[in-house]
Write an enzyme that holds these catalytic residues in place. Structure first.
Site, PDB file in Angstrom:
ATOM      1  N   ASP A  44      10.762  -8.095  -5.849  1.00 65.09           N
ATOM      2  CA  ASP A  44       9.775  -7.376  -5.030  1.00 65.09           C
ATOM      3  C   ASP A  44      10.411  -6.692  -3.822  1.00 65.09           C
ATOM      4  O   ASP A  44       9.967  -6.870  -2.686  1.00 65.09           O
ATOM      5  CB  ASP A  44       8.686  -8.346  -4.543  1.00 65.09           C
ATOM      6  CG  ASP A  44       8.122  -9.202  -5.666  1.00 65.09           C
ATOM      7  OD1 ASP A  44       7.841  -8.639  -6.737  1.00 65.09           O
ATOM      8  OD2 ASP A  44       7.957 -10.418  -5.463  1.00 65.09           O
ATOM      9  N   GLU A  92      -0.821  -3.284  -7.515  1.00 66.29           N
ATOM     10  CA  GLU A  92      -0.475  -4.258  -6.475  1.00 66.29           C
ATOM     11  C   GLU A  92       0.732  -3.721  -5.707  1.00 66.29           C
ATOM     12  O   GLU A  92       1.119  -2.570  -5.854  1.00 66.29           O
ATOM     13  CB  GLU A  92      -0.163  -5.621  -7.105  1.00 66.29           C
ATOM     14  CG  GLU A  92       0.962  -5.576  -8.124  1.00 66.29           C
ATOM     15  CD  GLU A  92       1.182  -6.887  -8.855  1.00 66.29           C
ATOM     16  OE1 GLU A  92       0.514  -7.884  -8.517  1.00 66.29           O
ATOM     17  OE2 GLU A  92       2.024  -6.924  -9.770  1.00 66.29           O
TER      18      GLU A  92
END
Length: 523
Positions: free
Chosen positions: A31, A196
């Site tokens: 991420d 997201e």
């Protein structure tokens, strides 16, 4: 014997000829988000229940990176003193505003936290809770031209019951709290499922939200734009896998160079090695970004595997994050993280040795649930790693050695039982109470070399030696699997299963922990 001068890095992205190869980091920096401040680039990544938490990396050219600090020393809740797999610090973001660096860190069960620093090389302030809430994830702050501040975020269905929604919140300009509830600004359920990881930017009067959609492995990179921060937002898919071998290319950061080039950093989930980091060229067409190469000129790019390096005006030395360790410093190297909140008394560094003190655990505790596993991310798809251990100060009930930590985990250790040292292998699955132990041999010496082999990005096996030259294969070959949102890690541990609450375990000393290519380890 391992010679220090012969140690080579496992994965180097810089080709040395003005080009680079993807991935730029074959390591689980999950991420990723990144920024440029002047001539410096900074990148952050999630690390779940491992501590210190949220690695901060630095680069001068977007290709060569080093870990420089961690945004959180420990997770600010006592139940993280034990591993809570899949929980802890999820996808962070990093921003720079008026002389300060800000990292926003979501903890999906506890809330949104912020840490601040004037110098990421020197450390970070204690975390501040921006909003105490369950199920909010992937926050990113933004300061508008009028000085007002906002936070865009997403939702975890596992905690809150829904997903594929992006939310905008007004926040204090110093990022210490929210100013009201805000509102949803995009519903991706029909066209952008599982959207997201939003990152918020502004360019040419448009507000842009860069956000991955479609799921981690099969997904793509979406960009939303609007003339108002509150929407409505137009949507466009700007990068997909296409004909490339890079699945799910998404979730990352748009950065530029001082010369005006645009680039995009993102991850690819490759399973056991985790979420590895790629760098893509980026350009703009009709105020939409196109990421990667746009072969069919449809406005949607696909990843490159090799490309010219970013134009940063200078050439910088080739470097990679640290991995091999000879334990020569006064503190642990930044390549190491623990399996949970750590205690300083677990280890010591002296005379170029790492001492690990065996921590008492309840008999029957699975290795994956031991807090004091000292771990590193994989540095490459294949490798061997060797540790030289001194075991003369082990105590009855100690189990000390190497571990491969994943969904399916295995360790190879020295066990002191009834006054005799045995070599044992323990294997199990983190979701099941099914750990088994196999006795692999006897050990009469006080110095032992343990070696772990990782082959074909999945097979883990072990060998040992008493002279550092001749290694004997031992135990069974295990097929590793990823952990909860994380890749497999390699490391060391020292536990005691017999001392009880009032007793004490012994200790081991590690002289080095060295990575080699498989062919070099067999020389």
């Amino acid at each position: 014997m391992i010679k220090r001068e012969e140690i080579k890095k496992m994965w180097i992205a810089d080709n040395g000829d003005g080009t680079y190869s993807n991935p730029i980091l074959y390591t689980d920096y999950s991420d990723p988000d990144a920024i440029r401040v002047g001539e410096d680039y900074f990148l952050v990544a999630s690390s779940f229940c491992n501590t210190p938490a949220v690695p901060v990396l630095h680069s001068k050219d977007l290709v060569n990176w080093k870990v420089i600090s961690y945004a959180m020393e420990k997770l600010p809740f006592p139940y993280y003193d034990k591993p809570v797999h899949g929980c802890g610090t999820w996808a962070p973001s990093i921003r720079y505003h008026e002389g300060s660096f800000y990292v926003f860190i979501p903890m999906p069960d506890e809330g949104i936290f912020m840490v601040k620093s004037s110098n990421p090389f020197e450390g970070w302030e204690e975390p501040v809770c921006v909003r105490k809430v369950t199920g909010w994830i992937d926050p990113c702050p933004f300061w508008d031209d009028d000085g007002k501040a906002y936070m865009v975020s997403a939702f975890a269905r596992s905690r809150i019951g829904f997903k594929s929604i992006l939310h905008m919140s007004p926040i204090e300009p110093d990022c210490t709290g929210v100013l009201g509830d805000g509102r949803h600004v995009f519903d991706g359920n029909e066209t952008q499922p599982t959207i997201e990881g939003p990152k918020l930017y502004k360019r040419n009067g448009y507000y842009y939200i860069f956000a991955p959609a479609g799921g981690v492995k099969p997904g793509w990179q979406t960009v939303l734009r609007s003339r108002s921060i509150w929407g409505p937002y137009e949507e466009k898919i700007v990068m997909h896998q296409g004909s490339s071998p890079v699945n799910g290319p998404h979730q990352g950061a748009w950065v530029d160079t001082p010369s005006g080039e645009d680039w995009f950093l993102h991850f690819q989930d490759v399973g056991n090695a985790g979420r590895i980091v790629h760098l893509q060229p980026m350009h703009w067409e009709d105020d939409w970004p196109v990421i990667g190469v746009n072969e069919d000129e449809n406005g949607c790019g696909e990843p490159v595997m090799q490309y010219k390096k970013p134009d940063v005006g200078k050439t910088f030395p080739v470097c990679t994050p640290e991995d091999s360790d000879f334990f020569e410093g006064s503190s642990l190297g930044l390549q190491w993280q623990w399996n949970a909140n750590y205690k300083r008394e677990w280890y010591d560094l002296k005379d170029s040795m790492l001492t690990l003190y065996a921590q008492t655990v309840e008999k029957g505790t699975q290795t994956c649930d031991v807090s004091n596993l000292l771990l590193q991310k994989w540095p490459a798809p294949e490798f061997a790693v060797t540790v030289k251990l001194h075991v003369e100060d082990m105590a009855e009930g100690d189990v000390c050695g190497m571990v491969s930590l994943g969904g399916v985990y295995t360790d190879f250790a020295v066990k002191l039982e009834n006054g005799e040292k045995k070599l044992v292998q323990r294997t199990g699955e983190w979701t099941k109470n099914n750990e088994t132990e196999e006795i692999c041999g006897e050990l009469a010496e006080n110095t032992v070399y343990l070696r772990m082999y990782v082959e074909e990005e999945k097979w883990v096996s072990f060998a040992y030696s008493t002279d550092g030259e001749h290694f004997i294969k031992a135990g069974k070959k295990t097929e590793a699997t990823p952990g909860r949102w994380v890749g497999v890690k390699a490391g060391l541990f020292a536990i005691n299963e017999e001392a009880g609450e009032t007793g004490e375990g012994g200790l081991i000393r590690a002289e080095y922990f060295v990575y080699q290519a498989l062919k070099d380890a067999e020389k």
